[in-house]
Design a protein around this motif. Structure first.
Motif, mmCIF file in Angstrom:
data_model
loop_
_atom_site.group_PDB
_atom_site.id
_atom_site.type_symbol
_atom_site.label_atom_id
_atom_site.label_comp_id
_atom_site.label_asym_id
_atom_site.label_seq_id
_atom_site.Cartn_x
_atom_site.Cartn_y
_atom_site.Cartn_z
ATOM 1 N N SER A 6 1.963 -7.572 -36.632
ATOM 2 C CA SER A 6 2.095 -6.487 -35.369
ATOM 3 C C SER A 6 3.085 -6.863 -34.287
ATOM 4 O O SER A 6 3.447 -6.176 -33.848
ATOM 5 N N LEU A 7 3.017 -8.245 -34.020
ATOM 6 C CA LEU A 7 3.965 -8.574 -32.989
ATOM 7 C C LEU A 7 5.322 -8.380 -33.511
ATOM 8 O O LEU A 7 6.372 -8.107 -32.638
ATOM 9 N N THR A 8 5.575 -8.759 -34.714
ATOM 10 C CA THR A 8 7.046 -8.575 -35.221
ATOM 11 C C THR A 8 7.472 -7.016 -35.089
ATOM 12 O O THR A 8 8.693 -6.901 -34.933
ATOM 13 N N ARG A 9 6.688 -6.341 -35.695
ATOM 14 C CA ARG A 9 6.997 -4.789 -35.741
ATOM 15 C C ARG A 9 7.352 -4.390 -34.416
ATOM 16 O O ARG A 9 8.475 -3.694 -33.970
ATOM 17 N N THR A 10 6.487 -4.545 -33.260
ATOM 18 C CA THR A 10 6.723 -4.407 -31.805
ATOM 19 C C THR A 10 8.194 -5.014 -31.235
ATOM 20 O O THR A 10 8.829 -4.289 -30.731
ATOM 21 N N LEU A 11 8.374 -6.275 -31.580
ATOM 22 C CA LEU A 11 9.479 -6.872 -31.206
ATOM 23 C C LEU A 11 10.822 -6.224 -31.837
ATOM 24 O O LEU A 11 11.757 -6.193 -31.341
ATOM 25 N N GLN A 12 10.713 -5.726 -33.124
ATOM 26 C CA GLN A 12 11.957 -5.100 -33.873
ATOM 27 C C GLN A 12 12.108 -3.710 -33.186
ATOM 28 O O GLN A 12 13.150 -3.367 -32.944
ATOM 29 N N ALA A 13 11.151 -2.968 -32.964
ATOM 30 C CA ALA A 13 11.051 -1.730 -32.201
ATOM 31 C C ALA A 13 11.885 -1.920 -30.408
ATOM 32 O O ALA A 13 12.642 -1.169 -30.117
ATOM 33 N N ARG A 14 11.128 -2.959 -30.032
ATOM 34 C CA ARG A 14 11.909 -3.173 -28.572
ATOM 35 C C ARG A 14 13.265 -3.622 -28.728
ATOM 36 O O ARG A 14 14.112 -3.608 -27.578
ATOM 37 N N ALA A 15 13.768 -4.435 -29.504
ATOM 38 C CA ALA A 15 14.843 -4.854 -29.688
ATOM 39 C C ALA A 15 15.839 -3.909 -30.413
ATOM 40 O O ALA A 15 17.108 -4.107 -30.581
ATOM 41 N N SER A 16 15.215 -2.878 -30.796
ATOM 42 C CA SER A 16 16.146 -1.719 -31.290
ATOM 43 C C SER A 16 17.034 -2.168 -32.741
ATOM 44 O O SER A 16 18.193 -1.905 -32.786
ATOM 45 N N LEU A 17 16.330 -2.981 -33.459
ATOM 46 C CA LEU A 17 17.193 -3.188 -34.738
ATOM 47 C C LEU A 17 17.123 -2.086 -35.452
ATOM 48 O O LEU A 17 15.930 -1.438 -36.071
ATOM 49 N N ALA A 18 18.207 -1.872 -36.235
ATOM 50 C CA ALA A 18 18.575 -0.749 -37.001
ATOM 51 C C ALA A 18 19.397 -1.103 -38.180
ATOM 52 O O ALA A 18 20.411 -0.829 -38.262
ATOM 53 N N PRO A 19 18.604 -1.720 -39.307
ATOM 54 C CA PRO A 19 19.514 -1.985 -40.259
ATOM 55 C C PRO A 19 20.164 -0.762 -41.138
ATOM 56 O O PRO A 19 21.084 -0.871 -41.993
#
Length: 394
Positions: A138-151
Motif C-alpha cells: 500500500s505504501l509503495t503504491r501511494t509513493l509511486q502515485a505521489r512521485a508521479s512515476l509513469a513507465p
C-alpha cells in the motif's frame, strides 16, 4: 500513466498459521515468492527515491517521511526473510525448524518475535510479516502515485484490477472493525471508493483519459487499507495489553495478601513495628477498554507496585533486625562458652543472658531494649576475653 506495483508483483500469501508447523514444500514456495517480492519492492522504492530528487523541495519534504517509513518496513521484512532462509537451510527442516518458521512468519516483526516494529514518526507497530508486506504494498503504491512515476507500459485495465483487489481486501477487513463510529466511517469511505471505481471503469470503457483520476483513487484506496491494517494491529496490541494488566492485577493482589501476612507477623513479633498502608489493587476496578483509560490504569498499577515494594521492605527489615539480634546473642554466647572466665565474670554474663532471654522471649520483642542489652552483652564478653598485656620486667 502510473503503473501498478513493479512487475505486478504483490506480497505472496503466507502458508499456515501461528503455532502450526509449516510444511517444507509450502515454505520453499513461499520463500521463493517472498525473495522475488522483496527484491521488486526494493527496486520500486529505489525508483521512487530517484524520482523524489526531481521534485520541488516542498514536494520532497512531504514525501520523504512516508518513504522513510516504507524503507523501514522493507528492512524489517528483509531481515525477517534472511532469518527464514537461515532456518529453512536449503530444505533441511525438521519439526523444530517447521515450528520456528511458523513463528517467524506469523509472529510480530521487530528485534524478536515478541517485539514491535519501530516506525519513524509513528512509534511502535505490532504487525506480522504478512501484514507488514501488505502495508508495504500500500505504501509503495501511494509513493509511486505521489512521485508521479509513469513507465508507460502499464495499462489502465491493469491498474483497475489492482484497485479492485485493494478494495476487496478492505472489504474483508471491515467485519474485523468493532461496531460503532469507526466501522461506519470505514464503510462509508469504502462506499465512496467503490463509486469512484465504478465511474473510473466506465470512463475507461468509453476510451476516456483516466490518467488524472486513477492516481488519486489509488492513493486513497492504499491509505484506507493501510489505516485499517494499522488499526487492527493496534487493537490486537491493546487486547494483549489488557490481558497483561489483568494478569498484573492478579499478581499484585496475591503479593499484597502475602505482605499483609508479613505485616501481621511483624506487628506480633517486634515493638515498635512499621505501620504502612498496603493498597488494595482491587479497588482500582476492572481493567478498562479504552486506550487512554488503560494507560492511566497502568500508571495506577505502577504506583501500587511501588507502595508494595516499600511496605515489603519495611516489614522485612523489622523482622530481619530481630533475627540479627538473636544471631548476635547466639554467636557471642558461643564465644563466651569457650573462654576461660572467672566466676564473677561468668555470673555477670549469666545475668545479662537471662535478661536477654527474657526480652527476646517476650512477644512482641522490644527492639530498643534488646539492641541495648545485646550490645552490652557483646561488649562485656569482648572485655573479659581480651588478652591482658604483660607487665614489663624491671
Amino acid at each position: 500513466m502510473q503503473a501498478p506495483l513493479g512487475g505486478g508483483v504483490l506480497a505472496p500469501a503466507a502458508p499456515g498459521a501461528l503455532g502450526v508447523p509449516i510444511d517444507p514444500t509450502a515454505a520453499q514456495t513461499y520463500l521463493g515468492a517472498l525473495r522475488v517480492w522483496v527484491n521488486q519492492r526494493r527496486a520500486d522504492l529505489d525508483a521512487v527515491d530517484a524520482a523524489v530528487l526531481r521534485l520541488s523541495p516542498d514536494e520532497q519534504t512531504a514525501i520523504t517521511t512516508d518513504l522513510t517509513v516504507a524503507l523501514t518496513f522493507w528492512k524489517a521484512i528483509n531481515d525477517r526473510y534472511v532469518l527464514l532462509e537461515t532456518v529453512f537451510d536449503g530444505g533441511r527442516v525438521g519439526p523444530t525448524e517447521a515450528e520456528r518458521l511458523s513463528t517467524l512468519i506469523h509472529g510480530r516483526l521487530g528485534g524478536s518475535a515478541t517485539e514491535s516494529l519501530s516506525v519513524p514518526g509513528t512509534g511502535t507497530l505490532a504487525v506480522t510479516l504478512p501484514e507488514a508486506c501488505r502495508l508495504l504494498d500500500s505504501l509503495t503504491r501511494t509513493l509511486q502515485a505521489r512521485a508521479s512515476l509513469a513507465p508507460g507500459v502499464a495499462e489502465a485495465s491493469q491498474r483497475i484490477t489492482v484497485l479492485r483487489q485493494t478494495l476487496e481486501r478492505v472489504r474483508d477487513q471491515l467485519p474485523l472493525v468493532p461496531v460503532g463510529a469507526q466501522r461506519d466511517e470505514a464503510a462509508e469511505s469504502l462506499a465512496r471508493l467503490d463509486r469512484r471505481l465504478v465511474d473510473l471503469t466506465e470512463r475507461a470503457r468509453r476510451g476516456a483519459d483516466t490518467g488524472g483520476i486513477i492516481g488519486p483513487l489509488e492513493i486513497d484506496a492504499a491509505v484506507l487499507e493501510r489505516d485499517l491494517i494499522v488499526a487492527a494491529a493496534e487493537r490486537a496490541e491493546a487486547q494483549k495489553d489488557r490481558a497483561r494488566q489483568a494478569q498484573r492485577v492478579e499478581e499484585l493482589d496475591a503479593r499484597a495478601e502475602a505482605i499483609r501476612a508479613l505485616e501481621r507477623a511483624c506487628v506480633a513479633a517486634i515493638d515498635p513495628a512499621p505501620h504502612l498502608a498496603i493498597p488494595n489493587v482491587r479497588a482500582l476496578g476492572p481493567v478498562p477498554q479504552a486506550p487512554a483509560e488503560l494507560a492511566a490504569y497502568r500508571e495506577k498499577l505502577d504506583r501500587v507496585g511501588r507502595a508494595l515494594d516499600l511496605a515489603h521492605g519495611q516489614y522485612a527489615a523489622g523482622l530481619a533486625e530481630r533475627d540479627e539480634i538473636v544471631g548476635l546473642v547466639g554467636a557471642v554466647t558461643a564465644m563466651a562458652a569457650t573462654a576461660h572466665l572467672s566466676a564473677e565474670a561468668r555470673s555477670d554474663l549469666d545475668d545479662l543472658r537471662a535478661r536477654l532471654d527474657d526480652v527476646l522471649g517476650t512477644m512482641p520483642v522490644r527492639l530498643q531494649r534488646a539492641r541495648a542489652l545485646a550490645a552490652a552483652f557483646q561488649s562485656y564478653v569482648e572485655a573479659v576475653t581480651r588478652p591482658r598485656p604483660r607487665k614489663a620486667r624491671p
